[in-house]
Write a protein that holds these residues in place. Structure first.
Motif, PDB file in Angstrom:
ATOM      1  N   TYR A  32       0.725  -0.967   0.018  1.00  0.00           N
ATOM      2  CA  TYR A  32      -0.144   0.141   0.152  1.00  0.00           C
ATOM      3  C   TYR A  32       1.211   1.593  -0.624  1.00  0.00           C
ATOM      4  CZ  TYR A  32      -3.252  -3.126   1.528  1.00  0.00           C
ATOM      5  OH  TYR A  32      -4.154  -4.252   1.054  1.00  0.00           O
ATOM      6  N   ILE A  33       0.462   2.276  -1.406  1.00  0.00           N
ATOM      7  CA  ILE A  33       1.868   3.123  -1.210  1.00  0.00           C
ATOM      8  C   ILE A  33       0.581   4.512  -0.924  1.00  0.00           C
ATOM      9  CG2 ILE A  33       3.311   4.621  -2.513  1.00  0.00           C
ATOM     10  CD1 ILE A  33       3.676   1.748  -4.317  1.00  0.00           C
ATOM     11  N   GLY A  34       1.351   5.380   0.509  1.00  0.00           N
ATOM     12  CA  GLY A  34      -0.123   7.007   0.389  1.00  0.00           C
ATOM     13  C   GLY A  34       0.529   7.410  -0.737  1.00  0.00           C
ATOM     14  N   GLY A  35      -0.940   8.187  -0.637  1.00  0.00           N
ATOM     15  CA  GLY A  35      -0.226   9.345  -1.718  1.00  0.00           C
ATOM     16  C   GLY A  35       0.307  10.371  -1.893  1.00  0.00           C
ATOM     17  N   GLN A  36       0.770  10.010  -3.354  1.00  0.00           N
ATOM     18  CA  GLN A  36       1.760  10.793  -3.612  1.00  0.00           C
ATOM     19  C   GLN A  36       1.348  12.334  -4.272  1.00  0.00           C
ATOM     20  OE1 GLN A  36       5.587   9.788  -2.773  1.00  0.00           O
ATOM     21  NE2 GLN A  36       4.447   8.109  -1.423  1.00  0.00           N
ATOM     22  N   ASN A  37       2.173  13.292  -3.916  1.00  0.00           N
ATOM     23  CA  ASN A  37       2.211  14.437  -4.734  1.00  0.00           C
ATOM     24  C   ASN A  37       3.525  14.211  -5.806  1.00  0.00           C
ATOM     25  OD1 ASN A  37       0.919  15.346  -1.945  1.00  0.00           O
ATOM     26  ND2 ASN A  37      -0.485  16.041  -3.216  1.00  0.00           N
ATOM     27  N   GLY A  38       2.967  15.407  -6.590  1.00  0.00           N
ATOM     28  CA  GLY A  38       4.082  16.329  -7.695  1.00  0.00           C
ATOM     29  C   GLY A  38       5.244  17.029  -7.119  1.00  0.00           C
ATOM     30  N   LEU A  39       5.936  16.240  -5.638  1.00  0.00           N
ATOM     31  CA  LEU A  39       7.387  16.503  -5.152  1.00  0.00           C
ATOM     32  C   LEU A  39       7.931  16.305  -5.150  1.00  0.00           C
ATOM     33  CD1 LEU A  39       5.819  17.457  -1.489  1.00  0.00           C
ATOM     34  CD2 LEU A  39       6.426  19.077  -2.769  1.00  0.00           C
ATOM     35  N   ASP A  40       9.182  17.203  -5.808  1.00  0.00           N
ATOM     36  CA  ASP A  40      10.392  16.206  -6.743  1.00  0.00           C
ATOM     37  C   ASP A  40      11.292  15.944  -5.162  1.00  0.00           C
ATOM     38  OD1 ASP A  40      11.894  18.599  -5.875  1.00  0.00           O
ATOM     39  OD2 ASP A  40      12.084  19.193  -7.575  1.00  0.00           O
ATOM     40  N   ALA A  41      12.539  15.541  -5.327  1.00  0.00           N
ATOM     41  CA  ALA A  41      13.360  15.199  -4.089  1.00  0.00           C
ATOM     42  C   ALA A  41      13.507  16.103  -3.289  1.00  0.00           C
ATOM     43  CB  ALA A  41      14.714  13.902  -4.984  1.00  0.00           C
ATOM     44  N   SER A  42      13.428  17.415  -4.261  1.00  0.00           N
ATOM     45  CA  SER A  42      13.942  18.153  -3.747  1.00  0.00           C
ATOM     46  C   SER A  42      13.127  19.449  -2.432  1.00  0.00           C
ATOM     47  CB  SER A  42      14.729  19.709  -3.863  1.00  0.00           C
ATOM     48  OG  SER A  42      13.431  20.204  -4.871  1.00  0.00           O
ATOM     49  N   GLY A  43      12.225  18.496  -2.713  1.00  0.00           N
ATOM     50  CA  GLY A  43      10.031  18.945  -1.810  1.00  0.00           C
ATOM     51  C   GLY A  43      10.195  20.138  -2.508  1.00  0.00           C
TER      52      GLY A  43
END
Length: 133
Positions: A32-43
Motif C-alpha cells: 500500500y503506497i500512500g498518496g504521492q504528490n508532484g514533489l521532487d526529491a528537493s521537496g
C-alpha cells in the motif's frame, strides 16, 4: 510478473486506461503506497499543472514500488485525487505516458477534491500493488 487477474465484464464499458475489477490470489503480498504528490526529491512541486505533477507523482510511486520489491506492472488499484477546477484528462495523459502499451491496466478511482495537504498541489495518487509472497 503480474499475478492478478484483470476482469472486464463484456456487459460493461471497456477502456484501455483502466480495468473494471482486479482479483488478487491468496498468498500474495500487498503493498500500500500512500498518496504521492508532484514533489521532487528537493521537496519542490514539479510544476503548477496536473500533467507535470502527475508525472512526478507517478515517478514517486515507481520509486516506492521499487523499494518494496515491486514495479508499476504490479499495481492493481490507483486512487487519484485532483483539485476541483483542474482537467482530469491531463492526469490520464500523464498516466498513459508512464503506462504505455502495457496490457491490463489497474482498477482506478478518480475524485475531485477541494484541496490537498501540500500547498499548490493539484494531484495526489495512491496505489495498491500485489506481488508473489
Amino acid at each position: 510478473m503480474a499475478i492478478a487477474t484483470h476482469i472486464n465484464p463484456s456487459s460493461m464499458p471497456s477502456n484501455p486506461a483502466f480495468t473494471q475489477a482486479v482479483r488478487v490470489p491468496a498468498g500474495a503480498d500487498t503493498i500500500y503506497i500512500g498518496g504521492q504528490n508532484g514533489l521532487d526529491a528537493s521537496g519542490q512541486l514539479a510544476g503548477a499543472d496536473v500533467a507535470a505533477q502527475a508525472r512526478q507523482a507517478l515517478q514517486n510511486l515507481s520509486t516506492c514500488l521499487e523499494a518494496a520489491g515491486a514495479s508499476i506492472e504490479d499495481v492493481v488499484k490507483w486512487t487519484i485525487l485532483i483539485v476541483d477546477g483542474h482537467d482530469v484528462r491531463a492526469g490520464f495523459a500523464a498516466f498513459q505516458e508512464v503506462w504505455g502499451q502495457r496490457p491490463n491496466p489497474p482498477a482506478i478511482t478518480v475524485a475531485k477534491v477541494a484541496g490537498l495537504a501540500i500547498p499548490g498541489a493539484v494531484v495526489e495518487i495512491e496505489a495498491v500493488a500485489a506481488v508473489l509472497a
